[in-house]
Design an enzyme around this catalytic site. Structure first.
Site, PDB file in Angstrom:
ATOM      1  N   ARG A 258       0.844  -1.200   0.000  1.00  0.00           N
ATOM      2  CA  ARG A 258       0.000   0.000   0.000  1.00  0.00           C
ATOM      3  C   ARG A 258       0.872   1.240   0.000  1.00  0.00           C
ATOM      4  O   ARG A 258       2.001   1.221   0.420  1.00  0.00           O
ATOM      5  CB  ARG A 258      -0.891   0.014   1.255  1.00  0.00           C
ATOM      6  CG  ARG A 258      -2.081  -0.919   1.163  1.00  0.00           C
ATOM      7  CD  ARG A 258      -2.952  -0.812   2.412  1.00  0.00           C
ATOM      8  NE  ARG A 258      -3.574   0.490   2.516  1.00  0.00           N
ATOM      9  CZ  ARG A 258      -3.532   1.260   3.617  1.00  0.00           C
ATOM     10  NH1 ARG A 258      -2.870   0.876   4.688  1.00  0.00           N
ATOM     11  NH2 ARG A 258      -4.151   2.423   3.645  1.00  0.00           N
TER      12      ARG A 258
ATOM     13  N   ARG B 286      -1.092   5.327  13.051  1.00  0.00           N
ATOM     14  CA  ARG B 286       0.050   5.064  13.948  1.00  0.00           C
ATOM     15  C   ARG B 286      -0.443   5.176  15.375  1.00  0.00           C
ATOM     16  O   ARG B 286      -1.290   6.025  15.657  1.00  0.00           O
ATOM     17  CB  ARG B 286       1.142   6.137  13.797  1.00  0.00           C
ATOM     18  CG  ARG B 286       1.592   6.395  12.404  1.00  0.00           C
ATOM     19  CD  ARG B 286       3.064   6.013  12.187  1.00  0.00           C
ATOM     20  NE  ARG B 286       3.326   6.024  10.757  1.00  0.00           N
ATOM     21  CZ  ARG B 286       3.714   7.102  10.090  1.00  0.00           C
ATOM     22  NH1 ARG B 286       3.955   8.215  10.736  1.00  0.00           N
ATOM     23  NH2 ARG B 286       3.898   7.056   8.781  1.00  0.00           N
TER      24      ARG B 286
ATOM     25  N   LYS C 156       3.887  -6.600  11.717  1.00  0.00           N
ATOM     26  CA  LYS C 156       3.007  -6.965  10.595  1.00  0.00           C
ATOM     27  C   LYS C 156       3.292  -8.393  10.137  1.00  0.00           C
ATOM     28  O   LYS C 156       4.434  -8.783   9.942  1.00  0.00           O
ATOM     29  CB  LYS C 156       3.269  -5.984   9.458  1.00  0.00           C
ATOM     30  CG  LYS C 156       2.336  -6.137   8.306  1.00  0.00           C
ATOM     31  CD  LYS C 156       2.108  -4.789   7.675  1.00  0.00           C
ATOM     32  CE  LYS C 156       1.526  -4.909   6.300  1.00  0.00           C
ATOM     33  NZ  LYS C 156       1.159  -3.611   5.743  1.00  0.00           N
TER      34      LYS C 156
HETATM   35  C1  BTN Z   1       0.450  -3.758   2.306  1.00  0.00           C
HETATM   36  O1  BTN Z   1       1.217  -2.837   2.049  1.00  0.00           O
HETATM   37  O2  BTN Z   1       0.159  -4.044   3.473  1.00  0.00           O
HETATM   38  C2  BTN Z   1      -0.147  -4.572   1.211  1.00  0.00           C
HETATM   39  C3  BTN Z   1       0.755  -5.699   0.784  1.00  0.00           C
HETATM   40  C4  BTN Z   1       0.147  -6.574  -0.289  1.00  0.00           C
HETATM   41  C5  BTN Z   1       1.146  -7.549  -0.853  1.00  0.00           C
HETATM   42  C6  BTN Z   1       0.504  -8.530  -1.793  1.00  0.00           C
HETATM   43  S1  BTN Z   1       1.577  -9.855  -2.201  1.00  0.00           S
HETATM   44  C7  BTN Z   1       0.456 -10.386  -3.421  1.00  0.00           C
HETATM   45  C8  BTN Z   1      -0.072  -9.151  -4.108  1.00  0.00           C
HETATM   46  N1  BTN Z   1       0.829  -8.755  -5.178  1.00  0.00           N
HETATM   47  C9  BTN Z   1       1.416  -7.590  -4.921  1.00  0.00           C
HETATM   48  O3  BTN Z   1       2.252  -7.033  -5.679  1.00  0.00           O
HETATM   49  N2  BTN Z   1       1.005  -7.116  -3.744  1.00  0.00           N
HETATM   50  C10 BTN Z   1       0.034  -7.983  -3.131  1.00  0.00           C
END
Ligand code: BTN
Length: 319
Positions: free
Chosen positions: A116, A314, A181
């Site tokens: 994100r 946060r 996380k």
């Molecule tokens: C975040 O930032 O919390 C979201 C992370 C999401 C990662 C997943 S891995 C599978 C899918 N492909 C990506 O490029 N991103 C999501």
């Protein structure tokens, strides 16, 4: 490259000669491929004179047949890639090529995993889950309301089912254990949200990862929490079952049916937080979420409601 890995995945020794013969290449070509696997794919390979090559640990790879066997009710086609830029990006390309939804894209590693707010999602080979489920939405905005929170809830539930009892949520869709996380969700959408569109539900779960210097936030994995390795095929199957059930409740009755369940899983209920929106920061106390999944904060004694993909929370030092 993957053929060589499949020969080595049992974790036993294989001579350069035997590997070369199986692949129809010379021993020095085997050596080059092994060096590439170490440098680019982060694999650790032992070399012992007279015995050959051995992976430092046996590999259990993703297998669509096994996933189907464990979750026959899901019924969506599963595409498994050895290495891809991003499963979300591949899902979007497949939609562009006209592939019929629902379908699932998985990969053993991502070279440009997306998080994100423009962050990178660290995605080493054969350790974690990189999961993108594509859905066709033709019920308008209501079917999209709170959808990313539904996915986070399903991921949290799946982790708890598999013994990660401390897994909880952080608005809007992070899954944490304590303050670390363990999983993240990234939704991407193409088409007209008010009419017909496709949504990619991207999920990254840290499963067996034990080291990752590049991750720029506090993190953990299922293995670090439980002290044992997890079968990723079983995990994908279990996530599919839980997600399908949550999506069907959301589709038939809207997000509000999952609101209470989501709040029960929210680790930051009642906490003093800062809501970050770009360079702006709003301090408040978490009341909960509303029937659309928006965040309810008490700010200066007054309730305010916030939603939007670029927001993040946060904890405040005084919380
Ligand atoms: C975040 O930032 O919390 C979201 C992370 C999401 C990662 C997943 S891995 C599978 C899918 N492909 C990506 O490029 N991103 C999501």
């Amino acid at each position: 490259m993957l053929t060589l890995l499949k020969l080595l995945k049992d974790g036993r020794f294989h001579s350069g000669q035997a590997l070369g013969a199986a692949l129809g290449i010379s021993r020095s070509a085997v050596w080059k491929q092994l060096q590439h696997l170490e440098a680019e794919w982060g694999l650790s390979i032992h070399k012992v004179r007279g015995r050959g090559y051995q992976l430092s640990a046996p590999l259990a790879l993703l297998n669509s047949v096994e996933i189907d066997e464990h979750s026959p009710a899901c019924g969506w086609p599963v595409l498994v890639f050895d290495s891809i830029d991003s499963t979300n990006a591949e899902a979007l390309r497949s939609i562009g090529r006209g592939m019929a939804a629902p379908f699932l894209v998985l990969a053993e590693r991502q070279t440009a995993g997306r998080g994100r707010r423009g962050r990178k999602w660290v995605s080493p080979f054969a350790e974690n889950i990189y999961y993108s489920l594509v859905l066709r939405i033709d019920g308008g905005m209501r079917q999209l309301e709170g959808l990313s929170l539904v996915v986070g809830l399903a991921v949290m539930q799946t982790l708890r089912d598999l013994g990660i009892a401390g897994a909880g949520l952080k608005w809007p869709n992070d899954v944490l254990v304590g303050e670390k996380k363990i999983a993240g969700v990234l939704l991407e959408l193409v088409g007209d949200p008010a009419d017909v569109c496709h949504v990619v539900l991207g999920v990254g779960i840290n499963v067996n990862m034990q080291m990752a210097d590049e991750v720029d936030q506090q993190w953990t994995s299922m293995r670090l929490e439980a002290g044992k390795a997890f079968d990723r095929n079983l995990l994908v199957a279990r996530l599919g079952i839980v997600l399908r059930e949550h999506l069907s409740r959301h589709q038939s009755a809207g997000f509000s049916v999952l609101q209470a369940e989501w709040e029960q899983g929210h680790l930051w209920q009642g906490r003093a937080v800062s809501l970050i929106a770009g360079v702006n920061r709003i301090d408040g106390e978490v009341i909960g979420i509303d029937g659309q999944g928006a965040l309810r904060l008490k700010v200066g004694g007054v309730e305010k409601v916030f939603s939007g993909g670029e927001l993040s929370l946060r904890l405040r030092d005084d919380s």
